[in-house]
Design an enzyme around this catalytic site. Structure first.
Site, PDB file in Angstrom:
ATOM      1  N   HIS A 373       0.797  -1.234   0.000  1.00 41.34           N
ATOM      2  CA  HIS A 373       0.000   0.000   0.000  1.00 41.34           C
ATOM      3  C   HIS A 373       0.827   1.279   0.000  1.00 41.34           C
ATOM      4  O   HIS A 373       0.271   2.361   0.167  1.00 41.34           O
ATOM      5  CB  HIS A 373      -0.930   0.051   1.215  1.00 41.34           C
ATOM      6  CG  HIS A 373      -2.002  -0.988   1.206  1.00 41.34           C
ATOM      7  ND1 HIS A 373      -3.272  -0.752   0.716  1.00 41.34           N
ATOM      8  CD2 HIS A 373      -2.004  -2.271   1.631  1.00 41.34           C
ATOM      9  CE1 HIS A 373      -3.999  -1.844   0.850  1.00 41.34           C
ATOM     10  NE2 HIS A 373      -3.260  -2.791   1.400  1.00 41.34           N
ATOM     11  N   LYS A 564      -8.596  13.905   5.084  1.00 32.89           N
ATOM     12  CA  LYS A 564      -7.747  12.707   5.025  1.00 32.89           C
ATOM     13  C   LYS A 564      -6.724  12.864   6.132  1.00 32.89           C
ATOM     14  O   LYS A 564      -6.657  13.922   6.771  1.00 32.89           O
ATOM     15  CB  LYS A 564      -7.063  12.592   3.671  1.00 32.89           C
ATOM     16  CG  LYS A 564      -6.346  13.873   3.220  1.00 32.89           C
ATOM     17  CD  LYS A 564      -5.719  13.744   1.843  1.00 32.89           C
ATOM     18  CE  LYS A 564      -6.715  13.784   0.735  1.00 32.89           C
ATOM     19  NZ  LYS A 564      -6.503  12.822  -0.313  1.00 32.89           N
ATOM     20  N   ARG A 565      -5.926  11.828   6.401  1.00 27.80           N
ATOM     21  CA  ARG A 565      -4.869  11.979   7.387  1.00 27.80           C
ATOM     22  C   ARG A 565      -3.966  13.149   7.016  1.00 27.80           C
ATOM     23  O   ARG A 565      -3.780  13.444   5.821  1.00 27.80           O
ATOM     24  CB  ARG A 565      -4.041  10.687   7.475  1.00 27.80           C
ATOM     25  CG  ARG A 565      -4.787   9.550   8.134  1.00 27.80           C
ATOM     26  CD  ARG A 565      -5.211   9.904   9.534  1.00 27.80           C
ATOM     27  NE  ARG A 565      -4.047   9.986  10.405  1.00 27.80           N
ATOM     28  CZ  ARG A 565      -3.697   9.053  11.284  1.00 27.80           C
ATOM     29  NH1 ARG A 565      -4.443   7.986  11.453  1.00 27.80           N
ATOM     30  NH2 ARG A 565      -2.620   9.213  12.013  1.00 27.80           N
ATOM     31  N   LYS A 570       0.655  14.532   1.397  1.00 30.93           N
ATOM     32  CA  LYS A 570      -0.711  14.803   0.935  1.00 30.93           C
ATOM     33  C   LYS A 570      -0.931  16.302   0.693  1.00 30.93           C
ATOM     34  O   LYS A 570      -1.923  16.704   0.112  1.00 30.93           O
ATOM     35  CB  LYS A 570      -1.726  14.268   1.941  1.00 30.93           C
ATOM     36  CG  LYS A 570      -1.698  12.740   2.077  1.00 30.93           C
ATOM     37  CD  LYS A 570      -2.716  12.266   3.108  1.00 30.93           C
ATOM     38  CE  LYS A 570      -2.596  10.791   3.442  1.00 30.93           C
ATOM     39  NZ  LYS A 570      -3.223   9.928   2.417  1.00 30.93           N
ATOM     40  N   THR A 672      -8.577   6.701  -1.741  1.00 27.11           N
ATOM     41  CA  THR A 672      -9.915   6.120  -1.850  1.00 27.11           C
ATOM     42  C   THR A 672     -10.965   7.185  -1.566  1.00 27.11           C
ATOM     43  O   THR A 672     -12.091   7.102  -2.077  1.00 27.11           O
ATOM     44  CB  THR A 672     -10.097   4.947  -0.865  1.00 27.11           C
ATOM     45  OG1 THR A 672      -9.524   5.321   0.394  1.00 27.11           O
ATOM     46  CG2 THR A 672      -9.423   3.699  -1.363  1.00 27.11           C
ATOM     47  N   LYS A 676     -14.803   8.278  -3.327  1.00 23.75           N
ATOM     48  CA  LYS A 676     -16.077   8.574  -2.637  1.00 23.75           C
ATOM     49  C   LYS A 676     -16.628   9.909  -3.130  1.00 23.75           C
ATOM     50  O   LYS A 676     -17.824  10.039  -3.399  1.00 23.75           O
ATOM     51  CB  LYS A 676     -15.867   8.621  -1.121  1.00 23.75           C
ATOM     52  CG  LYS A 676     -15.469   7.278  -0.529  1.00 23.75           C
ATOM     53  CD  LYS A 676     -14.942   7.398   0.903  1.00 23.75           C
ATOM     54  CE  LYS A 676     -14.144   6.149   1.245  1.00 23.75           C
ATOM     55  NZ  LYS A 676     -13.334   6.316   2.465  1.00 23.75           N
TER      56      LYS A 676
HETATM   57  N1  GPU Z   1      -2.193   3.498   3.450  1.00 25.41           N
HETATM   58 BR1  GPU Z   1       1.212   1.486   4.139  1.00 25.41          BR
HETATM   59  C1  GPU Z   1      -2.684   3.701   4.709  1.00 25.41           C
HETATM   60  O1  GPU Z   1      -3.785   4.242   4.876  1.00 25.41           O
HETATM   61  N2  GPU Z   1      -1.972   3.291   5.782  1.00 25.41           N
HETATM   62  C2  GPU Z   1      -0.805   2.640   5.663  1.00 25.41           C
HETATM   63  O2  GPU Z   1      -0.184   2.273   6.664  1.00 25.41           O
HETATM   64  C3  GPU Z   1      -0.345   2.409   4.350  1.00 25.41           C
HETATM   65  C4  GPU Z   1      -1.016   2.851   3.267  1.00 25.41           C
HETATM   66  C5  GPU Z   1      -3.031   3.912   2.314  1.00 25.41           C
HETATM   67  C6  GPU Z   1      -2.339   4.638   1.174  1.00 25.41           C
HETATM   68  O3  GPU Z   1      -1.625   5.733   1.685  1.00 25.41           O
HETATM   69  C7  GPU Z   1      -3.427   5.096   0.203  1.00 25.41           C
HETATM   70  O4  GPU Z   1      -2.857   5.721  -0.916  1.00 25.41           O
HETATM   71  C8  GPU Z   1      -4.262   3.907  -0.237  1.00 25.41           C
HETATM   72  O5  GPU Z   1      -5.373   4.340  -0.979  1.00 25.41           O
HETATM   73  C9  GPU Z   1      -4.765   3.112   0.955  1.00 25.41           C
HETATM   74  O6  GPU Z   1      -3.688   2.758   1.821  1.00 25.41           O
HETATM   75  C10 GPU Z   1      -5.477   1.849   0.553  1.00 25.41           C
HETATM   76  O7  GPU Z   1      -4.724   1.116  -0.347  1.00 25.41           O
END
Ligand code: GPU
Length: 838
Positions: A373, A564-565, A570, A672, A676
């Site tokens: 991810h 978002k975080r 970002k 994601t 949405k």
């Molecule tokens: N992502 Br690694 C997280 O939310 N937490 C994590 O620890 C890691 C990845 C996110 C990505 O930043 C985001 O781009 C992606 O859409 C999401 O995972 C789901 O794949």
């Protein structure tokens, strides 16, 4: 008992027939309210009414869940175990009512209590067992798996405290514990009889069995009990109910008793605490690792309990013969967090079931699949060998053995290339030796996937290129998706209603059909309805912002949102620079062509991430200055929404006009939230990053506001990056920097934003904020131009929703199923408990 009584028992029992008469939802609600919960007055919070309703619906879920499990077992179905340290479920009530099609019955039942579902729902706490995208993706996947009738079980941790609650004090983030279980969690059912033991510490010794064979044995371990809590996951109107199994850690009895009997009462209690600590709290780090021992304990705890669970069920059904195991099981690893499962499966097969190494490895590498991810280096997990030696001594040995055999393969592929062996080793040498968890996951899996096309491409060309050279067929892309049930049908009833009036209701279960909406993109009557729905949603959002931020938004202004975080990559900072720029223009009287805007930002910062917290403070200070300037309020209003979570997004995304997806290209694996917003008809302003690229391809470049450097340009730009020069040559940016540097937003806190300012001006700024500023501002001007023509904007909005078909997690899961899992859907007509579709 007469023969006839027996018959009645069977019919009413769980084995046959409709167990629950659907027409009695009202009676059940009242029974749970009066008897299960012992209440007779509905309090102001409607907490007990919520619990009674949840129990009423849970009864219906449990009945279906049992049947689903029976079918899987009886038909010996191949199934997937989705292993994840995070499941960001949010609330369950509204989703269950939608998926079980109980809306009219619930509405009727609640009339007796003079209330409605929308009000009762407010009593439910979010299940915030995740940080952000990764955890929410897991939750969307569970909904899609159940809706597609796929036999998939989620395995996670039942954290006592979920994602912290965020409040804002004087512009700063303050974290409070999220005691989400305090008032009870009515959806779960515990199964203590299925608890598993998980080993920690101790040491390993050899022994020889009666046939003279050498074995290794993990002894004197301190065991912890893993107790399962099952949460039902309903499919959409198909009577399938899957399971999310969450593990809670508890002390084993004997482990307390030894100390206790030795007279050390307090030591016994301390030991108990140690065991129970494991599942106490979710680590609030998103896309970054902090290397804490307790976190490794959580990872092993989840992996071991879940693998044992699957193996126990196997042995119950097939005995000790594992030859067919890989035909029946897949483990999907949600990032590297549960990747220790590779070694754990090996350990159990080799040590406990005495398979030889090659057999066990064959099974492991035919059942494990890994999803990556992120490309961010700080998120790539590494654990020190010494920590492993102390905590998981036998697992370390197994990893060494996996590595030795793997490096032999590397040597065959690249003869004489010692550097290659160093580069690919599961153990990173130099200084304190570390285990590279991503490499363990790749070596142990038959499938490795990224989460958007660009992300997968960057993985195979960069970080994992040698593995790609070795095993090209292992690698594949699965672009993320989100569930259209929660993220359109449920959260946006006004829009859903007018969509269904045009194309029928089937889009909810078959989201490819949303494309039919395209036919109405220039239908003036439809435009009016589309606009009305948006205005209604904006009013709900205005109420939320008023209540939570004390800021007055106006539904006639453009709603510009980034939630978002908080993370530097970002680039919430870029967004706030644009806000400052608008403020600067307004103060200079340069409002020509400017569309009045309400800008909302929201998100949590990891508690130890100082720069992210500073950015929150900056946003709040800027908002305060802007909102109290009467000269500005006709054009611009700004708010920071505290405690952004799943439930907040359910109000936010239906109301948003403009979705901010502005990460530095190549950094956001997928995103994601972008999907949405798109589904709900927002337009995107974004970089060519993650799934933004696919979103733009789907909707057409003319319906997307693109800006910024592209991923393949980033290295070149960095090589001669000189932000001071950029600032000097761009009067807009220069003016913004001047406001910042003059302390305009921190009059009483001099120097407060120096780090932020220096970051923008640094030649080494990894996020290239100054570089992308000009094109961002230009794209925002295009937004204003487009919004000024409401007919044109509405067209684009409809086209965005219409083009969002492939961003349903149903599409994503179908691809996981076709390419990786190879599962066959369950038979939904065999379910005898039926949804009442009156
Ligand atoms: N992502 Br690694 C997280 O939310 N937490 C994590 O620890 C890691 C990845 C996110 C990505 O930043 C985001 O781009 C992606 O859409 C999401 O995972 C789901 O794949």
């Amino acid at each position: 008992m007469t023969k006839q009584d027996e018959q009645v028992c069977v019919v009413k029992g769980w084995q046959a027939g409709p167990v629950i008469d659907e027409s009695t939802l009202s009676d059940d609600l009242t029974r749970h309210f009066y008897y299960t919960l012992g209440r007779d007055v509905v309090g102001e919070s409607q907490l007990y009414l919520y619990h009674a309703l949840a129990l009423t619906i849970r009864d219906r879920l449990v009945a279906r869940c049992r049947e689903t499990n029976q079918q899987i077992k009886q038909q010996k179905r191949r199934k997937t175990a989705y292993l994840s340290l995070e499941f960001l479920m949010g609330r369950a009530l509204g989703n269950a009512v939608l998926n079980l099609d109980l809306e009219s019955q619930v509405t009727k039942a609640l009339q007796a209590y003079c209330t409605e579902l929308e009000s009762v729902e407010q009593a439910e706490h979010d299940a915030g067992l995740g940080n952000g995208g990764l955890g929410r993706l897991a939750a969307c996947f569970l909904d899609s798996c159940a809706s597609l009738a796929l036999p998939v079980v989620g395995y996670g941790i039942r954290y006592e405290y979920g994602m912290f609650n965020q409040s804002i004090k004087e512009g700063n983030q303050v974290e409070q514990p999220d005691n989400w279980l305090r008032e009870g969690h009515p959806w779960e059912l515990s199964a203590p009889e299925q608890a598993k033991r998980v080993k920690f510490s101790g040491y390993v010794q050899s022994y020889t069995d009666k046939f003279g064979r050498e074995h290794r044995q993990w002894i004197s371990s301190q065991d912890v009990l893993a107790v399962p809590y099952d949460v039902p996951i309903p499919g959409y109107k198909n009577n399938i109910v899957n399971t999310l199994r969450l593990w809670k850690s508890e002390a084993t009895d004997e482990f307390n008793l030894t100390e206790f009997n030795a007279g050390s009462y307090s030591e016994a209690v301390a030991q108990k605490n140690l065991a129970e600590q494991i599942t106490m709290v979710l680590y609030p780090n998103d896309s970054s690792e902090n290397g804490k021992e307790l976190r490794l304990r959580q990872q092993y705890f989840l992996s071991s309990a879940s693998i044992q669970d699957v193996l126990t069920q196997w042995i119950e059904q097939y005995g000790n013969d594992f030859t067919e195991f890989a035909q029946h099981h897949v483990f999907q690893l949600n990032d590297t967090h549960p990747s220790i499962a590779v070694a754990e499966l090996m350990r159990i097969l080799v040590d406990d079931h005495e398979l030889d190494w090659d057999q066990a490895w064959n099974i492991t590498t035919k059942t494990m699949a890994y999803t990556n991810h992120t490309l961010l280096p700080e998120a790539l997990e590494k654990w020190s060998v010494s920590l492993f030696a102390k905590l998981l001594p036998r697992i370390l040995e197994i990893i060494y053995e996996i590595n030795a055999r793997f490096l032999a393969e590397v040597a065959m592929h690249w003869p004489g290339d010692v550097q290659k062996q160093r580069d690919l080793s599961l153990i990173e040498e130099g200084g304190e030796p570390q285990i590279r968890m991503a490499f363990l996951a790749i070596v142990g899996s038959y499938s490795v996937n990224g989460v958007a096309a660009l992300h997968t491409q960057l993985l195979t060309a960069g970080l994992f290129k040698d593995f790609y050279a070795l095993w090209p067929d292992k690698f594949n892309n699965k672009t993320n998706g989100v569930t259209p049930r929660r993220w359109l049908a449920y959260c946006n009833p006004s829009l859903s209603q007018i969509i269904s009036e045009k194309i029928g209701k089937d889009w909810i279960g078959d989201f490819a059909q949303i494309g039919q909406l395209r036919r109405y993109y220039d239908d003036p009557q439809f435009h009016i309805k589309w606009h009305q729905a948006k205005q209604q949603n904006k009013q709900r959002f205005v109420d939320l912002v008023k209540q939570r931020c004390g800021v007055e938004f106006d539904i006639n202004m453009l709603f510009d949102v980034q939630v978002k975080r908080i993370h530097e990559y970002k680039r919430q900072l870029l967004n706030i620079l644009h806000v400052i720029h608008l403020y600067d223009r307004i103060r200079r009287g340069d409002t020509q062509g400017m569309v009045p805007r309400c800008v909302l930002l929201g998100g949590k910062a990891a508690p130890g991430y100082m720069m992210a917290k500073k950015i929150i403070k900056l946003i709040n200070n800027v908002a305060e200055v802007i909102n109290k300037d009467p000269q500005v309020s006709a054009f611009l209003r700004v708010a920071f929404l505290p405690n952004y979570n799943v439930t907040a997004m359910e109000t936010i995304c239906p109301a948003t006009d403009l979705s901010e997806q502005v990460s530095t290209a190549g950094k956001e694996a997928s995103g994601t939230g972008n999907m949405k917003f798109m589904m709900n008809g927002a337009l995107t302003i974004g970089t060519l990053d993650g799934a933004n690229i696919e979103i733009r391809d789907a909707v057409g470049a003319e319906n997307f506001f693109l800006f910024g450097a592209q991923a393949e340009q980033i290295d070149d730009i960095k090589a001669h990056y000189n932000p001071s020069e950029i600032i000097a040559n761009n009067p807009d940016l220069n003016s913004v920097m001047h406001l910042l540097e003059s302390g305009h937003f921190n009059l009483f806190e001099p120097g407060l934003f120096d780090d932020v300012i220096n970051g923008i001006k640094s030649n080494n700024d990894p996020w290239l904020t100054a570089h992308d500023f000009a094109s961002y501002i230009a794209a925002q001007r295009d937004v204003d131009k487009a919004y000024a023509d409401q007919t044109y904007w509405t067209q684009m909005s409809i086209l965005n929703t219409a083009a969002s078909g492939s961003f349903s997690s149903d599409r994503t899961i179908s691809q996981y199923c076709d390419d990786i899992w190879h599962l066959t859907p369950l038979d939904t007509t065999h379910q005898t408990v039926k949804t009442n579709t009156d």
